[in-house]
Design a protein around this motif. Structure first.
Motif, PDB file in Angstrom:
ATOM      1  N   PRO A 344      43.106  35.628  53.994  1.00  0.00           N
ATOM      2  CA  PRO A 344      44.153  36.612  53.725  1.00  0.00           C
ATOM      3  C   PRO A 344      45.140  36.180  52.626  1.00  0.00           C
ATOM      4  O   PRO A 344      46.222  36.742  52.523  1.00  0.00           O
ATOM      5  CB  PRO A 344      44.878  36.694  55.075  1.00  0.00           C
ATOM      6  N   ALA A 345      44.771  35.195  51.827  1.00  0.00           N
ATOM      7  CA  ALA A 345      45.690  34.712  50.794  1.00  0.00           C
ATOM      8  C   ALA A 345      45.989  35.808  49.778  1.00  0.00           C
ATOM      9  O   ALA A 345      45.114  36.611  49.425  1.00  0.00           O
ATOM     10  CB  ALA A 345      45.089  33.499  50.092  1.00  0.00           C
ATOM     11  N   LYS A 346      47.222  35.832  49.306  1.00  0.00           N
ATOM     12  CA  LYS A 346      47.580  36.764  48.242  1.00  0.00           C
ATOM     13  C   LYS A 346      46.906  36.329  46.949  1.00  0.00           C
ATOM     14  O   LYS A 346      46.694  35.146  46.696  1.00  0.00           O
ATOM     15  CB  LYS A 346      49.096  36.816  48.071  1.00  0.00           C
ATOM     16  N   LEU A 347      46.591  37.298  46.139  1.00  0.00           N
ATOM     17  CA  LEU A 347      45.867  37.048  44.903  1.00  0.00           C
ATOM     18  C   LEU A 347      46.538  35.970  44.052  1.00  0.00           C
ATOM     19  O   LEU A 347      45.886  35.092  43.489  1.00  0.00           O
ATOM     20  CB  LEU A 347      45.764  38.356  44.115  1.00  0.00           C
ATOM     21  N   GLN A 348      47.867  36.023  43.966  1.00  0.00           N
ATOM     22  CA  GLN A 348      48.611  35.089  43.117  1.00  0.00           C
ATOM     23  C   GLN A 348      48.619  33.665  43.662  1.00  0.00           C
ATOM     24  O   GLN A 348      49.013  32.740  42.951  1.00  0.00           O
ATOM     25  CB  GLN A 348      50.061  35.579  42.927  1.00  0.00           C
ATOM     26  N   ASN A 349      48.186  33.489  44.918  1.00  0.00           N
ATOM     27  CA  ASN A 349      48.190  32.155  45.532  1.00  0.00           C
ATOM     28  C   ASN A 349      46.794  31.542  45.611  1.00  0.00           C
ATOM     29  O   ASN A 349      46.567  30.611  46.385  1.00  0.00           O
ATOM     30  CB  ASN A 349      48.794  32.239  46.942  1.00  0.00           C
ATOM     31  N   THR A 350      45.861  32.055  44.818  1.00  0.00           N
ATOM     32  CA  THR A 350      44.492  31.573  44.861  1.00  0.00           C
ATOM     33  C   THR A 350      44.163  30.745  43.621  1.00  0.00           C
ATOM     34  O   THR A 350      44.880  30.754  42.622  1.00  0.00           O
ATOM     35  CB  THR A 350      43.500  32.749  44.944  1.00  0.00           C
ATOM     36  N   TYR A 351      43.035  30.072  43.717  1.00  0.00           N
ATOM     37  CA  TYR A 351      42.518  29.300  42.587  1.00  0.00           C
ATOM     38  C   TYR A 351      42.330  30.167  41.350  1.00  0.00           C
ATOM     39  O   TYR A 351      42.504  29.709  40.209  1.00  0.00           O
ATOM     40  CB  TYR A 351      41.181  28.671  42.992  1.00  0.00           C
ATOM     41  N   SER A 352      41.987  31.447  41.545  1.00  0.00           N
ATOM     42  CA  SER A 352      41.687  32.325  40.425  1.00  0.00           C
ATOM     43  C   SER A 352      42.861  32.453  39.449  1.00  0.00           C
ATOM     44  O   SER A 352      42.656  32.553  38.234  1.00  0.00           O
ATOM     45  CB  SER A 352      41.286  33.712  40.931  1.00  0.00           C
ATOM     46  N   ARG A 353      44.074  32.443  39.962  1.00  0.00           N
ATOM     47  CA  ARG A 353      45.232  32.567  39.062  1.00  0.00           C
ATOM     48  C   ARG A 353      45.337  31.339  38.153  1.00  0.00           C
ATOM     49  O   ARG A 353      45.547  31.476  36.940  1.00  0.00           O
ATOM     50  CB  ARG A 353      46.519  32.729  39.878  1.00  0.00           C
ATOM     51  N   ASP A 354      45.199  30.163  38.727  1.00  0.00           N
ATOM     52  CA  ASP A 354      45.246  28.947  37.907  1.00  0.00           C
ATOM     53  C   ASP A 354      44.103  28.935  36.896  1.00  0.00           C
ATOM     54  O   ASP A 354      44.274  28.518  35.745  1.00  0.00           O
ATOM     55  CB  ASP A 354      45.155  27.706  38.792  1.00  0.00           C
TER      56      ASP A 354
END
Length: 447
Positions: A344-354
């Motif tokens: 349930p992680a928010k998009l901005q708190n995932t590996y994908s943002r980095d």
């Protein structure tokens, strides 16, 4: 998947997952590759076929004519033995399953029997594929075993291993003994079959069953099998929610933990060094998930859960599809799996943002959400961008149009093979180019 022809050879959907610990991790290579795998036989511990000499052994009860009789007259006799084996497999009768097998091959057959029973086999059918050939006093023929697990609806037996239920095929040598026929040799069938060798064919597995997931691995992975089961059960709960939203319920998920030896041999696939897990459809009758234990299990539980949840995301979005060419929509295949895998992680708190920030710093910001598929020649940055941008693209469509419409769009494209523009106009009420432009802008604002 390839389009079907009269001489059908199915190319499996293998949705690879690269490492994601940091943007610089080596992830180049063919991702979500559509690979053609040739069939290989199973050898217990070497590259040579398992062979037994005709020593004294228990024999099956069916009478047969002398070995000098015409081969045609023995077909029904051998088929009777095969049918009896199939019935024994389904009823849990190990002795019956082993009855027509020479003692030197029995460990191999016992492994198959115990693995399949523990993996929740609920349907199976065995048949002779082709003619019996006579070689001296012996008979040689291909024998196939189709199988389904956990109550999955299993199609009728078919000769083509790429059609209907998943299938194991081997060439067997039958030797006359004590008035019957005994299986004294097992060899490769020579029939292309990307589903061989399956994990349960060549290894005595340690198997743990949960409510929604079965986890299995070689003896070396016994502790990891027990560790991963509760994590997989939680991941399955998330996947099940999306399966319900997609109207694509799954009977049960199977996850195989591969040690280094198994990783190189299961499903006849040479694995690229960067790969850590994959999802493989079984002739559209469910799927298997294989995890490279040495690369995944040393990490923390969050990482393990993300890997499993990503692969389960493939199961609920791809299993049973009617799309013959979803490879062209790889950005969406991997994007929605990342979307489900990171819940349930928010998009901005995932590996994908980095990852996207890193891609941006290298001047490779995507100008479209519908990125072209990566290939074996794609560099690390291209692979990283495809996964991360696809994740954010799916997140954008959910944010702008609602998750329900996004999932309807996914189902129409991936399951039905509808063009992305037509699916966009149906579910979003806008041409895809409008959605694309808006999401490119949205993604830039989020990273």
């Amino acid at each position: 998947m390839e389009r079907r022809t009269s001489r059908m050879v199915r190319f499996p959907i293998m949705d690879e997952l690269p490492p994601r610990k940091k943007p610089l991790a080596p992830v180049a290579g063919l991702v979500a590759a559509v690979l053609a795998a040739t069939a290989v036989g199973f050898w217990p511990d070497s590259s040579e076929p398992a062979t037994a000499t005709p020593a004294a052994s228990a024999s099956a009860p069916a009478p047969v004519p002398p070995s000098s009789a015409p081969v045609a007259s023995t077909f029904d006799q051998v088929q009777t033995l095969v049918d009896a084996q199939n019935e024994a497999l389904l009823s849990g009768d190990e002795a019956g399953w082993l009855a027509p097998v020479d003692k030197k091959l029995r460990p191999r057959y016992r492994t198959i029997f115990r693995n399949l029973r523990a993996l929740d086999l609920t349907a199976a059918d065995m048949g002779i594929d082709g003619e019996l050939k006579q070689k001296g006093a012996t008979l040689i023929t291909r024998v196939g075993l189709t199988y389904c697990f956990s109550g999955t609806v299993c199609p009728a037996y078919r000769l083509d291993p790429t059609d209907g239920a998943p299938k194991m095929i081997n060439t067997l040598t039958w030797t006359p003994r004590d008035g019957s026929w005994v299986i004294t040799k097992m060899a490769a069938s020579g029939v292309p079959n990307y589903l061989q060798p399956a994990p349960w064919e060549n290894t005595a597995l340690t198997i743990a069953q949960g409510k929604r997931v079965i986890v299995a691995g070689p003896k070396s992975q016994g502790a990891n099998v027990r560790r991963i089961l509760p994590l997989a059960e939680k991941a399955a709960a998330v996947a099940d929610r999306y399966a319900a939203k997609l109207n694509n319920p799954q009977t049960r998920y199977r996850i195989y933990l591969a040690d280094d030896k198994a990783w190189k041999s299961w499903y006849a696939r040479p694995s690229p060094p960067w790969s850590i897990a994959y999802h493989l459809t079984l002739n559209r009758i469910g799927s298997d998930i294989v995890v490279r234990a040495g690369k995944v299990m040393p990490e923390g539980n969050r990482y393990i859960t993300e890997v499993i949840q990503h692969e389960l995301g493939h199961a609920v979005t791809l299993n049973g599809n009617r799309n013959t060419d979803e490879k062209k929509d790889q950005w969406l295949v991997e994007g929605v799996a990342e979307y489900i895998g990171n819940q349930p992680a928010k998009l901005q708190n995932t590996y994908s943002r980095d990852a996207l920030r890193y891609v941006q710093s290298r001047g490779r910001t995507a100008k479209t959400i519908a990125l072209p598929p990566v290939t074996g020649k794609s560099d690390d940055l291209a692979v990283t961008r495809l996964y991360a941008n696809g994740h954010f693209a799916v997140g954008c469509m959910a944010a702008k149009y609602g998750e329900t419409k996004m999932l309807d769009f996914v189902a129409m494209v991936l399951h039905e093979g509808v063009d992305i523009d037509a699916a966009s106009q149906i579910h979003y009420g806008k041409p895809f180019k409008t959605v694309d432009k808006a999401c490119v802008k949205w993604i830039k604002s989020q990273i």
